[in-house]
Design a protein around this motif. Structure first.
Motif, mmCIF file in Angstrom:
data_model
loop_
_atom_site.group_PDB
_atom_site.id
_atom_site.type_symbol
_atom_site.label_atom_id
_atom_site.label_comp_id
_atom_site.label_asym_id
_atom_site.label_seq_id
_atom_site.Cartn_x
_atom_site.Cartn_y
_atom_site.Cartn_z
ATOM 1 N N HIS A 419 0.563 -1.274 -0.111
ATOM 2 C CA HIS A 419 -0.063 -0.109 0.149
ATOM 3 C C HIS A 419 1.036 1.324 0.088
ATOM 4 O O HIS A 419 0.607 2.306 -0.491
ATOM 5 C CB HIS A 419 -0.904 -0.116 1.126
ATOM 6 N N GLU A 422 2.321 1.720 -3.507
ATOM 7 C CA GLU A 422 1.260 2.147 -4.385
ATOM 8 C C GLU A 422 1.163 3.720 -4.134
ATOM 9 O O GLU A 422 0.799 4.597 -4.754
ATOM 10 C CB GLU A 422 -0.151 1.431 -4.050
ATOM 11 N N LYS A 423 1.238 4.174 -2.855
ATOM 12 C CA LYS A 423 1.117 5.380 -2.195
ATOM 13 C C LYS A 423 2.039 6.556 -3.071
ATOM 14 O O LYS A 423 1.921 7.422 -3.656
ATOM 15 C CB LYS A 423 1.140 5.781 -0.822
ATOM 16 N N GLY A 453 -7.293 -0.444 -3.142
ATOM 17 C CA GLY A 453 -5.995 -1.067 -3.222
ATOM 18 C C GLY A 453 -5.698 -1.736 -1.974
ATOM 19 O O GLY A 453 -6.601 -1.603 -0.980
ATOM 20 N N PRO A 454 -4.387 -2.464 -1.977
ATOM 21 C CA PRO A 454 -3.576 -2.683 -2.900
ATOM 22 C C PRO A 454 -4.324 -3.292 -4.084
ATOM 23 O O PRO A 454 -5.237 -4.308 -3.760
ATOM 24 C CB PRO A 454 -2.588 -3.731 -2.414
#
Ligand code: NAI
Length: 462
Positions: A419, A422-423, A453-454
């Motif tokens: 996560h 992705e951030k 998400g993830p």
């Protein structure tokens, strides 16, 4: 006495102007300043940084400071410092020890100085593992251990041991105390990560480490797209050679090799690749490159670039076969990819800083870039800010994680959760006008993820 060593502190205003521009290209770091500037999650952290002292790194340093950290900095490579960046950092009050073209003896002296906080260092931010090696090797020497740690190149060996002996004389017990105070290390690059896993396997890693390199938003971006821009930049600034039509050999087709081959082919060179791994060899072939052995290509190619993170890839017997004025350089972390030591007894003509012409016994000459050290930072200024923002956003998140939650981690090597990866990517979308599609709830359910998400399982490879 001023607590820094830079080439010329009067370069600070120039450095600051370039940092101001870099900030506009580093949205991830600026977003972290916004998000965490008030809470100061790094308050109390005394971070030793050992990473190329460039303009982009200067923005990283100021981000760590904005989040509450005390920072001292050295470069991890003798040729990679941008002196105006170092000057701006020194003028801003953060101790920094880095000069472009410093000697190996100075390299270890500067690293030692970057550890000298009044209250001792408690965190390391490393690139290639030299800061970690210095402390762990020093503590083993101090402890009278006979089995020591590998030093990456024999040229460095003498310098690091001399520095360790000097520190032991000046401050008995210092290495052991420092090792025991370190809460964790975040490591930037493939080679440093290899060293950390190796230490951990041998039971010699005493603190937790975050492998920043293997965040997707690091290795699949910096190593690849970064080299795609900075490799040819380095070759051009060094040689002004016409790239189009030349035959270039890229040794290694990992992330750096993929970016390097794309860089050369984008400039019009005809690119050949060498590989030892059948998967990467097949990738290279299906990306349209001829996959050859170095022996097959050595007599006809014009440009040779190593990207393997391995040793002795271009050997003396290869360089003897090269045609006149072949260009030889490395973009991997250490200079042992090319057997530069075996060229030392040949005739060298220095063309300019970080460019040497070496005459081989046949009379043919080769142009060697940055004496075999990573040429994108030695001959040019490294990767552009935007891609370094992604790498360094991971670095800052790793430092926050280790500093605030280090007690939850046993010694070992970890990567940041998906996560956060992705951030990091998300923070870089707006700057380049990327519009993301939102999953509908039933779509998310169908592919087994949540709307926020993830978006991928751990085993997905991108
Ligand atoms: P990687 O592991 O993805 O790629 C290395 C490749 O070289 C592998 O595919 C491997 O099979 C191949 N290889 C190993 N020995 C070989 C040999 N003898 N001949 C031909 N191929 C061989 O590693 P990555 O991420 O591409 O990094 C490579 C090096 O570049 C590392 O030292 C890393 O630290 C450094 N690096 C440098 C950067 C720069 O800006 N200059 C940026 C990022 C990484």
């Amino acid at each position: 006495m001023s607590d820094y060593v830079v080439k010329d502190v009067d370069l600070a205003a120039y450095g600051r102007r370039e940092m101001d521009i870099a900030e506009t290209e580093m949205p991830g770091l600026m977003a972290l300043r916004e998000e965490f500037g008030e809470a100061k999650p790094l308050a109390g952290a005394r971070i030793v940084g050992s990473l190329h002292m460039t303009i982009q790194t200067a923005v990283l340093i100021e981000t760590l400071v904005a989040l509450g950290a005390d920072v001292r900095w050295a470069s991890c490579n003798i040729f990679s410092t941008q002196d105006h960046a170092a000057a701006a950092i020194a003028a801003g009050g953060t101790p920094v020890f880095a000069v472009k073209g410093q000697s190996l003896v100075e390299h270890w002296d500067y690293l030692d100085r970057s550890f000298q906080f009044a209250d001792g260092a408690n965190m390391i931010l490393d690139d290639g593992g030299d800061a970690t090696l210095y402390i762990l090797l020093g503590a083993r020497v101090e402890g009278g251990e006979t089995e020591l740690l590998d030093v990456p190149t024999s040229e460095e060996e003498e310098a690091i041991f001399a520095q360790i002996r000097q520190r032991m004389e000046e401050s008995p017990g210092w290495f052991t105390r420092t090792r025991d105070a370190i809460r964790g290390v975040s490591e930037e690059t493939t080679t440093g990560v290899h060293r950390l896993y190796d230490l951990h396997r041998k039971g010699l890693l005493p603190f937790p480490a975050i492998n920043v390199n293997d965040s997707v938003t690091k290795s699949k971006f910096d190593n690849k797209y970064g080299c795609k821009e900075s490799l040819v930049d380095g070759i051009r600034r060094a040689t002004d050679t016409m790239m189009a039509g030349k035959v270039a050999v890229v040794c290694g087709y990992g992330d750096v090799g993929k970016g390097s081959a794309a860089s050369l082919s984008g400039a019009g060179a005809r690119v050949k690749v060498t590989e030892v791994d059948p998967i990467c060899a097949l990738q290279a072939a299906m990306d349209g490159y001829e996959v050859v052995t170095l022996e097959d290509a050595v007599e006809t190619a014009d440009i040779f670039i190593t990207t393997t993170g391995n040793r002795d890839v271009i050997r003396i017997e290869h360089m003897r076969e090269m045609k006149d004025m072949a260009i030889v350089g490395n973009i991997g972390h250490f200079d042992n990819e090319i057997q530069v030591a075996s060229l030392r007894n040949h005739k060298w003509t220095n063309v300019k800083d970080q460019v040497d012409m070496i005459e081989m016994p046949s009379g043919n000459r080769i142009i060697l870039l940055s004496q075999g050290r990573l040429l994108n930072l030695g001959n040019a200024t490294g990767h552009p800010s935007f891609v370094m923002s992604a790498s360094f956003t991971n670095q800052v998140l790793a430092q926050i994680e280790l500093w605030t939650k280090g007690d939850d981690y046993k010694p070992g090597v970890y990567i940041l959760p998906k996560h956060l990866d992705e951030k990091v990517a998300r923070l870089h979308l707006a700057r380049i006008g990327v519009k993301l599609t939102e999953l509908r709830k039933e779509q998310a359910d169908y592919i087994g993820v949540t709307v926020a998400g993830p978006f991928k399982p751990e085993h997905y490879r991108y």
